[in-house]
Motif scaffolding. Structure first.
Motif, PDB file in Angstrom:
ATOM      1  N   GLU A   1       0.912  -1.146  -0.157  1.00 25.34           N
ATOM      2  CA  GLU A   1      -0.501   0.202   0.118  1.00 25.34           C
ATOM      3  C   GLU A   1       0.636   1.333  -0.223  1.00 25.34           C
ATOM      4  OE1 GLU A   1      -3.119  -0.521   2.445  1.00 25.34           O
ATOM      5  OE2 GLU A   1      -4.081  -2.179   2.117  1.00 25.34           O
ATOM      6  N   TRP A   2       1.085   1.848   0.648  1.00 22.30           N
ATOM      7  CA  TRP A   2       2.451   2.554   0.913  1.00 22.30           C
ATOM      8  C   TRP A   2       3.758   2.981   2.059  1.00 22.30           C
ATOM      9  CZ3 TRP A   2      -2.331   2.913   4.217  1.00 22.30           C
ATOM     10  CH2 TRP A   2      -1.960   3.294   5.136  1.00 22.30           C
ATOM     11  N   ILE A   3       4.174   3.625   2.005  1.00 25.45           N
ATOM     12  CA  ILE A   3       5.825   3.495   2.577  1.00 25.45           C
ATOM     13  C   ILE A   3       5.542   4.998   3.309  1.00 25.45           C
ATOM     14  CG2 ILE A   3       8.282   3.768   2.543  1.00 25.45           C
ATOM     15  CD1 ILE A   3       6.925   1.884   0.990  1.00 25.45           C
ATOM     16  N   GLU A   4       6.100   4.607   5.301  1.00 29.26           N
ATOM     17  CA  GLU A   4       5.706   5.585   5.864  1.00 29.26           C
ATOM     18  C   GLU A   4       6.118   6.476   6.015  1.00 29.26           C
ATOM     19  OE1 GLU A   4       2.721   4.990   9.100  1.00 29.26           O
ATOM     20  OE2 GLU A   4       2.027   4.755   7.485  1.00 29.26           O
ATOM     21  N   CYS A   5       7.638   6.956   5.456  1.00 29.22           N
ATOM     22  CA  CYS A   5       8.854   7.623   5.784  1.00 29.22           C
ATOM     23  C   CYS A   5       9.700   8.075   4.402  1.00 29.22           C
ATOM     24  CB  CYS A   5       9.564   7.726   7.440  1.00 29.22           C
ATOM     25  SG  CYS A   5       7.989   7.544   8.319  1.00 29.22           S
ATOM     26  N   ARG A   6      10.513   8.431   5.046  1.00 31.96           N
ATOM     27  CA  ARG A   6      11.578   8.766   4.059  1.00 31.96           C
ATOM     28  C   ARG A   6      13.459   8.320   3.841  1.00 31.96           C
ATOM     29  NH1 ARG A   6      10.349  11.457  -1.199  1.00 31.96           N
ATOM     30  NH2 ARG A   6      12.491  11.861  -1.793  1.00 31.96           N
ATOM     31  N   LEU A   7      12.958   7.652   4.724  1.00 36.77           N
ATOM     32  CA  LEU A   7      14.262   7.697   5.493  1.00 36.77           C
ATOM     33  C   LEU A   7      15.653   6.800   5.152  1.00 36.77           C
ATOM     34  CD1 LEU A   7      13.249   6.483   9.377  1.00 36.77           C
ATOM     35  CD2 LEU A   7      13.954   9.043   8.105  1.00 36.77           C
ATOM     36  N   LEU A   8      16.134   7.530   3.958  1.00 34.39           N
ATOM     37  CA  LEU A   8      17.114   5.985   2.929  1.00 34.39           C
ATOM     38  C   LEU A   8      18.091   7.453   3.270  1.00 34.39           C
ATOM     39  CD1 LEU A   8      17.673   3.650   0.663  1.00 34.39           C
ATOM     40  CD2 LEU A   8      18.376   6.168   0.707  1.00 34.39           C
ATOM     41  N   ALA A   9      19.405   7.140   3.837  1.00 34.62           N
ATOM     42  CA  ALA A   9      20.371   8.614   3.513  1.00 34.62           C
ATOM     43  C   ALA A   9      22.166   7.386   3.426  1.00 34.62           C
ATOM     44  CB  ALA A   9      20.226   9.026   5.188  1.00 34.62           C
ATOM     45  N   SER A  10      22.672   8.221   2.648  1.00 31.00           N
ATOM     46  CA  SER A  10      24.799   8.006   2.346  1.00 31.00           C
ATOM     47  C   SER A  10      25.240   8.712   2.885  1.00 31.00           C
ATOM     48  CB  SER A  10      23.802   7.949   0.876  1.00 31.00           C
ATOM     49  OG  SER A  10      23.952   9.076   0.622  1.00 31.00           O
ATOM     50  N   GLY A  11      26.732   8.371   3.559  1.00 29.86           N
ATOM     51  CA  GLY A  11      28.044   9.317   3.295  1.00 29.86           C
ATOM     52  C   GLY A  11      27.073  10.204   4.879  1.00 29.86           C
TER      53      GLY A  11
END
Length: 433
Positions: A248-258
């Motif tokens: 259905e959906w993704i609750e957050c946008r928690l992806l980060a790098s470096g």
């Protein structure tokens, strides 16, 4: 901790799955799950009836005449129906009345009543009376009065002399109208969160299905991870995999790098990932049947070996999660867990994750277990019980440090302890061996 360590290592390591395409792109692995067959294995009708029975038992325990639900998560739990869930989170024009002893009445947008038709746990569907400004403009007060009359009449009809109504979201002017009609309002979140805390047999199947979809997505993300891909491009694989499997959906946008991995809670961006960067993410994935798959993984982007500091961060986060999983068992109180959990090294205390454990169902749910140091401000007691599903959290990153590592494992609490639900690489996944 050896039992959990062996279990975690048994899932294998998908490093060999990485492939670079000829022109600097990547080959995304296939989906590989017969979602129709897996969905058919779950008795959704039984799941709906079991959930409704749990909710009614909690309402009866508190002597409520019924519940008025506007939060789409609560409506889904009680009725099994879904209609524009994300939109109605901010435009609450869809609601349900659940009588403790009586019918379930779903108030649906008139033009979309067919969407929820046939639900085995809905006795009657009526046209909703939305009373938020987008649809009503200057007629909000008028429509709120009509809405309140409809709700109050149901309480009076099925509650008799009992005018105690549990509600979740209700704007002040609507609540005032209900109070003027003699309705006593109470917070429904306590009974419904208590109902949702213990998972029914079919819910456990649905949660495992969602996690299986999530694991496929994580494996595909890891196989795709290569220098030159942006955070958003990598993050999109989770969404695509979820939707392709009836999620259905993704609750957050928690992806980060470096360097964006420290401090945590950076949202994914157009940053280009470079060789040797730590890449961390938290899935928060609402999958099939609306159930959450919530795990966190941190990897090093191929093209450079993990640095000693990266390995140290990963080792600490891994140790915290595995140690704390080993502590979990039915009957243990939240306070007792906080007192016997893994001690976070002093250098990492300021940036530690906000909680050690939280419940999982449709989304993040009760309970949230605080550190002992935070107990006075945020802590509350309770007990872990069999058939609870919880997430065990860790974040390791020093204040001012270059990078950080986020790890999280979703587990089912059984009579014999906690069992991880995810098979995606966790132990030594950064390259510690």
């Amino acid at each position: 901790m050896s039992r959990i360590l062996d279990m975690a290592r048994s899932v294998g390591n998908p490093d060999a799955a990485r492939r670079m395409a000829a022109e600097g792109g990547v080959t995304i692995p296939p989906l590989g799950l017969d979602i129709k067959a897996r969905i058919a294995e779950i008795d959704e009708t039984r799941m709906r009836h079991d959930r409704l029975a749990r909710l009614r038992a909690e309402l009866k325990k508190r002597d409520y005449a019924g519940a008025l639900l506007s939060d789409p998560m609560n409506i889904r739990y009680a009725t099994g129906t879904r209609n524009m869930a994300v939109w109605t989170m901010h435009a609450p024009g869809r609601y349900a009345f659940v009588a403790t002893e009586g019918p379930v009445v779903l108030f649906e947008f008139g033009s979309s009543k067919h969407v929820s038709a046939g639900s085995p746990t809905v006795d009657e569907t009526r046209d909703a009376t939305p009373w938020f400004y987008f649809l009503c403009g200057p007629r909000v007060a008028e429509k709120a009065l009509v809405w309140a009359e409809e709700v109050a009449s149901l309480v009076e009809r099925y509650g008799g002399k009992n005018r105690r109504l549990a509600v979740d979201r209700c704007e002040p002017w609507g609540a005032q109208r209900l109070v003027e009609r003699g309705i006593k309002l109470f917070d429904v979140q306590e009974p419904i969160e208590q109902a949702r805390m213990i998972k029914t047999p079919e819910e456990l199947k649905a949660l495992q299905l969602s996690m299986d979809v999530c694991d496929i997505a994580v494996d595909r993300m890891r196989a795709t991870l290569a220098p030159g891909i942006t955070e958003n491009q990598l993050w999109s694989i989770l969404h695509e995999t979820n939707i392709a499997h009836d999620g259905e959906w993704i609750e957050c946008r928690l992806l980060a790098s470096g360097e964006r991995t420290n401090p945590w809670f950076q949202e994914s961006s157009n940053r280009t990932i470079e060789a040797g960067d730590i890449v961390g993410f938290d899935t928060d994935m609402v999958g099939p049947f609306g159930y959450l798959a919530d795990i966190s993984r941190s990897y090093v982007c191929p093209g450079a070996k993990p640095k000693p500091e990266q390995k140290k961060l990963y080792e600490l986060a891994q140790e915290q999660v595995l140690f704390n999983i080993e502590r979990l068992k039915p009957g243990l109180s939240f306070r007792e867990f906080s007192e016997c959990c893994w001690p976070v090294p002093e250098a990492f205390v300021p940036n530690r994750y906000m909680m050690m454990i939280h419940g999982v169902g449709f989304v993040d749910e009760y309970p949230s277990v605080a550190y002992v140091a935070d107990w006075q401000d945020w802590g509350f007691d309770g007990r872990f019980e069999e058939n609870m599903v919880v997430c065990v959290e860790s974040y390791m990153g020093e204040v001012g440090g270059k990078e950080g590592v986020k790890l999280e494992q979703q587990v089912l609490i059984t009579a014999n302890g906690a069992v991880p639900m995810s098979r995606s690489a966790f132990t030594d996944a950064i390259g510690l061996e």
